[in-house]
Each structure stands twice: as C-alpha cells, then as structure tokens.
Scaffold this motif. Structure first.
Motif, PDB file in Angstrom:
ATOM      1  N   MET A  21       0.821  -1.205   0.000  1.00 30.35           N
ATOM      2  CA  MET A  21       0.000   0.000   0.000  1.00 30.35           C
ATOM      3  C   MET A  21       0.861   1.264   0.000  1.00 30.35           C
ATOM      4  N   GLU A  22       1.929   1.279   0.791  1.00 25.37           N
ATOM      5  CA  GLU A  22       2.802   2.460   0.836  1.00 25.37           C
ATOM      6  C   GLU A  22       3.502   2.689  -0.505  1.00 25.37           C
ATOM      7  N   THR A  23       3.937   1.599  -1.117  1.00 25.47           N
ATOM      8  CA  THR A  23       4.597   1.692  -2.424  1.00 25.47           C
ATOM      9  C   THR A  23       3.615   2.154  -3.494  1.00 25.47           C
ATOM     10  N   ALA A  24       2.426   1.570  -3.471  1.00 23.63           N
ATOM     11  CA  ALA A  24       1.404   1.934  -4.452  1.00 23.63           C
ATOM     12  C   ALA A  24       1.022   3.403  -4.320  1.00 23.63           C
ATOM     13  N   ARG A  25       0.885   3.880  -3.087  1.00 10.95           N
ATOM     14  CA  ARG A  25       0.529   5.281  -2.863  1.00 10.95           C
ATOM     15  C   ARG A  25       1.548   6.211  -3.508  1.00 10.95           C
ATOM     16  N   ALA A  26       2.807   5.939  -3.282  1.00  9.16           N
ATOM     17  CA  ALA A  26       3.873   6.780  -3.842  1.00  9.16           C
ATOM     18  C   ALA A  26       3.850   6.741  -5.370  1.00  9.16           C
ATOM     19  N   LYS A  40       4.543  -3.281 -11.719  1.00 13.92           N
ATOM     20  CA  LYS A  40       5.441  -2.220 -11.260  1.00 13.92           C
ATOM     21  C   LYS A  40       5.457  -2.161  -9.730  1.00 13.92           C
ATOM     22  N   ILE A  41       4.295  -2.238  -9.121  1.00 11.41           N
ATOM     23  CA  ILE A  41       4.218  -2.195  -7.658  1.00 11.41           C
ATOM     24  C   ILE A  41       5.004  -3.357  -7.057  1.00 11.41           C
ATOM     25  N   ALA A  42       4.824  -4.546  -7.628  1.00 13.20           N
ATOM     26  CA  ALA A  42       5.532  -5.717  -7.128  1.00 13.20           C
ATOM     27  C   ALA A  42       7.046  -5.562  -7.288  1.00 13.20           C
ATOM     28  N   GLN A  43       7.460  -5.017  -8.424  1.00 12.94           N
ATOM     29  CA  GLN A  43       8.893  -4.831  -8.669  1.00 12.94           C
ATOM     30  C   GLN A  43       9.519  -3.893  -7.629  1.00 12.94           C
TER      31      GLN A  43
END
Length: 209
Positions: A21-26, A40-43
């Motif tokens: 969630m933190e990565t996706a938000r950014a 991309k989020i997973a990477q």
C-alpha cells in the motif's frame, strides 16, 4: 512451539500488505493510477506478482484499501484535534499543520484518477469515506464557529465550500514541497488566518508585521 511459525507468518504478511500500500501510494501520486501496474508495484516492493495477488485481487483493490486506511486515520486525527482545541484559529492551524505534515495526496491527481479510473460503485464509496473523514469534521467545526459568531459565512455559501477550500489550499501547498518545520508551521498559520479572515485582512496584517 508449533504456533510460533504461524505468528511470524502473519506478521510478515501484515508487513508485506503495508509495504504494498505504501509503495502503491507513492507510485500513484507520482505517475497517476493508469500508468501504474501491479507488476510495477511488485517490482518496487521486490516481491512477485503472485505474492502481491495473495494480498490484493487487483490494482483497484489496492487503491481502495490504501484510501480506506488513510482516510480512517485522517478521521481519527482530525476528530482528536477538534476535540482538544477550543480556540478556532488554533484548531484550524493544527488541522492544517497535520495535513501538511502527513497528507500524502495531491487532490487534483486524486480526484482525476477516481473520476476516470475507478468503477462507478467504488466512486460512491470513496466519496462517502472522504465526506466522513475530512469534509464532515471540518464543516462541523466551521458550522459551530459560524453559529457562535467566531466566523462569518455568507448566506449564499455553505461551510462545506470552506472545507473544500481548505483542502485545496493544503493540496497546493503540498506541491510546494515544504522543507523545514518552520516552513510548515508558517504555512499552517498563514492558511488558518486566510480561512478565518480572508485575503484583505491577512495581507494587511502581514504588511504591518
């Protein structure tokens, strides 16, 4: 002994979910919803796509849960500030300071993505969360102040419009990338004065200072 691995696995799962969630938000705020894929989020998280899908069924599910968690925290924080500050300007200043320090979204980007990328039924849910978390407590605060005579709200204007204005100003200030603590406090004070007294009084007082 047999329960320990399960506990660790649960804790690891919660950490991974939070990281997603933190990565996706950014990424959403930098590139926009459409340009960001689950791959991309997973990477960026350094996990596999199947690992991501273990926690979220798709990109929209990540987006919804991300906003739900953030808005729930905002609701609690704003309620706490309002309940603990009796002076209106001080209360507004603390609300704005909190939002400048912690609010991670550019409203223009956020609303654009919600309108154009999110399913209609989920848009309604997000609007409800937004109303409850942000607009409702700020509007209630301003309504009480208006009834007590602390602020004047024109007859043809609703307190909700002022709440929208406050959030818009905070969003624009977030784009300025305020650096120091002093800059954040100065901006919070300026915006609280602007909301309460308007442009003429605010700038007149600034010139006197």
């Amino acid at each position: 002994m047999s329960k320990q691995p399960k506990t660790l696995k649960k804790e690891d799962g919660e950490k991974t979910r939070k990281l997603i969630m933190e990565t996706a938000r950014a990424l959403f705020m930098e590139y926009g919803y459409r340009a960001v894929s689950t791959r991309k989020i997973a990477q960026v998280c350094k996990i596999t796509q199947p690992a991501l899908y273990h926690h979220f069924s798709n990109k929209q599910a990540i987006y919804l849960e991300m906003l739900r968690v953030d808005l729930e925290q905002m609701k609690l924080s704003l309620s706490s500030i309002i309940n603990n500050k009796k002076d209106l300007q001080e209360c507004l200043q603390h609300i704005i300071y909190y939002l400048l320090k912690t609010y991670p979204y550019n409203l223009n980007q956020l609303f654009h993505d919600i309108k154009h990328e999110i399913a209609d039924e989920n848009q309604k849910v997000l609007r409800q969360w937004w109303e409850e978390a942000c607009l409702a407590p700020i509007s209630a605060l301003l309504q009480t102040a208006s009834e007590e005579g602390s602020v004047h709200v024109p007859a043809n204007t609703s307190v909700k419009q002022y709440a929208y204005l406050l959030m818009s100003l905070v969003s624009q200030s977030e784009m300025e990338k305020l650096g120091s603590e002093a800059e954040v406090k100065e901006k919070a004070q300026f915006l609280s004065e602007f909301i309460m007294f308007g442009i003429s009084t605010t700038f007149r007082d600034k010139k006197k200072a």
